[in-house]
Design a protein around this motif. Sequence first.
Motif, PDB file in Angstrom:
ATOM      1  N   TYR A 194     -51.828 -42.286 116.139  1.00 35.75           N
ATOM      2  CA  TYR A 194     -53.127 -42.894 115.885  1.00 35.75           C
ATOM      3  C   TYR A 194     -53.173 -43.350 114.431  1.00 35.75           C
ATOM      4  O   TYR A 194     -52.588 -42.692 113.560  1.00 35.75           O
ATOM      5  N   PRO A 195     -53.923 -44.444 114.162  1.00 33.55           N
ATOM      6  CA  PRO A 195     -53.945 -44.931 112.777  1.00 33.55           C
ATOM      7  C   PRO A 195     -54.743 -44.060 111.803  1.00 33.55           C
ATOM      8  O   PRO A 195     -54.796 -44.378 110.621  1.00 33.55           O
ATOM      9  N   ASN A 196     -55.335 -42.946 112.269  1.00 37.42           N
ATOM     10  CA  ASN A 196     -56.057 -42.050 111.352  1.00 37.42           C
ATOM     11  C   ASN A 196     -55.152 -41.671 110.192  1.00 37.42           C
ATOM     12  O   ASN A 196     -54.084 -41.133 110.404  1.00 37.42           O
ATOM     13  N   GLY A 197     -55.605 -41.944 108.995  1.00 33.37           N
ATOM     14  CA  GLY A 197     -54.794 -41.567 107.843  1.00 33.37           C
ATOM     15  C   GLY A 197     -53.852 -42.673 107.415  1.00 33.37           C
ATOM     16  O   GLY A 197     -53.231 -42.582 106.358  1.00 33.37           O
ATOM     17  N   GLY A 198     -53.741 -43.739 108.207  1.00 31.80           N
ATOM     18  CA  GLY A 198     -52.915 -44.884 107.810  1.00 31.80           C
ATOM     19  C   GLY A 198     -51.466 -44.511 107.577  1.00 31.80           C
ATOM     20  O   GLY A 198     -50.881 -44.859 106.550  1.00 31.80           O
ATOM     21  N   ASN A 199     -50.857 -43.794 108.544  1.00 35.68           N
ATOM     22  CA  ASN A 199     -49.508 -43.286 108.304  1.00 35.68           C
ATOM     23  C   ASN A 199     -48.393 -44.010 109.056  1.00 35.68           C
ATOM     24  O   ASN A 199     -47.223 -43.841 108.722  1.00 35.68           O
ATOM     25  N   GLY A 200     -48.734 -44.787 110.099  1.00 35.72           N
ATOM     26  CA  GLY A 200     -47.703 -45.316 111.004  1.00 35.72           C
ATOM     27  C   GLY A 200     -46.621 -46.104 110.295  1.00 35.72           C
ATOM     28  O   GLY A 200     -45.430 -45.771 110.372  1.00 35.72           O
ATOM     29  N   ALA A 201     -47.014 -47.173 109.593  1.00 37.75           N
ATOM     30  CA  ALA A 201     -46.017 -48.028 108.947  1.00 37.75           C
ATOM     31  C   ALA A 201     -45.338 -47.281 107.800  1.00 37.75           C
ATOM     32  O   ALA A 201     -44.140 -47.445 107.561  1.00 37.75           O
TER      33      ALA A 201
END
Length: 300
Positions: A194-201
């Motif tokens: 999930y993009p919570n925290g902006g961690n994916g990329a």
Amino acid sequence: EIGQNTIRLGQKLIAFRQRPSHVEVDFVNPTTGKINTERGKILIGADGIHSTVRRLLFPNEGPTLWDGIAVWRGVTPVKNLYLDGRTIIFMGNPNDRELIIFPVDESNLNWALAIRKEKAGIRPTPIISDWDNLGRKEDVLPLVSDLKLSFIDTEDLVRSSTIINEFLMTDRDPLPQWSHDRVTLIGDAAHPMYPNGGNGASQAIIDSRGLVLAFREFGVTPKGLQQYDELRRPTSTIFVKMARQAGPEKLLKFVDERSREPFGNLSDIASPEELEEVVADYKRAINWSAEKLNHEPPLF
Ligand SMILES: Cc1cc2nc3c(=O)[nH]c(=O)nc-3n(C[C@H](O)[C@H](O)[C@H](O)COP(=O)(O)OP(=O)(O)OC[C@H]3O[C@@H](n4cnc5c(N)ncnc54)[C@H](O)[C@@H]3O)c2cc1C
């Protein structure tokens, strides 16, 4: 330099075969339908949340998973940025309705509204939903009309958005293994979250660092891929699980649950130590420390 012939565009991976000394990979050109086969020492599947490489490695995994949250997002051109021009706004509670706004450059604001559409509980995603599905302003406007800020008109933000996307917030369960002999996964193919925290990329970029470190030690070999798996998979598994609990945005949940009545000052409902502890809890779980990060040696 990468070289002219290294990147081939318009090639969709459809199959691969592992051989003792190499991998054969079949690509189709979606326009012409022509299939061609390439050979390489290894194959790194960087093909995102709907990864074909992952599906070929784990044919029984099934669709992405959903916890009942839908997201609208857009980009709105503005004459002036708000406040100091570098502030990110998180409003609401990630468990049921959360609005996030931040500048992406000198004249554009990015915004995202996450809404609980169905009750919580992880289940297969009911429809095929990708981040570039188009959404409608009429659906979003009533959902932001009571989210008031003195320095941004949230309804105007939505009304003036150049484009709106609507999609379900999905991820996948962490995998027991990424590297299989000469084939591995990276980025969202390995650990969609999930993009919570902006961690994916960010995690995808750190994966590539892990790959380089492993290749330096063991070469571009199955052993190198195994080392990369051992280095990166445990940490990214924690990120996937933490994102399901709202990541660092669980601070909003904490404040919302404490404040059933309107309040003037954050200190009326929680001490600075309590607030710090919520964030520290997250940092501990992901083993993050600014000092550690700043002292890591550069790769190049
Ligand atoms: C709303 C939202 C907000 C986000 N915010 C943040 C943020 O603030 N910070 C952050 O770090 N991350 C964020 N992320 C996550 C981030 O976008 C992803 O983690 C990142 O894009 C993953 O990169 P990737 O290269 O692994 O996959 P992708 O960006 O999905 O790229 C995969 C590529 O593979 C191609 N492909 C797919 N199948 C095949 C095939 N069979 N053959 C060949 N090519 C194929 C696709 O066309 C695509 O170009 C956000 C995500 C969303 C949805």
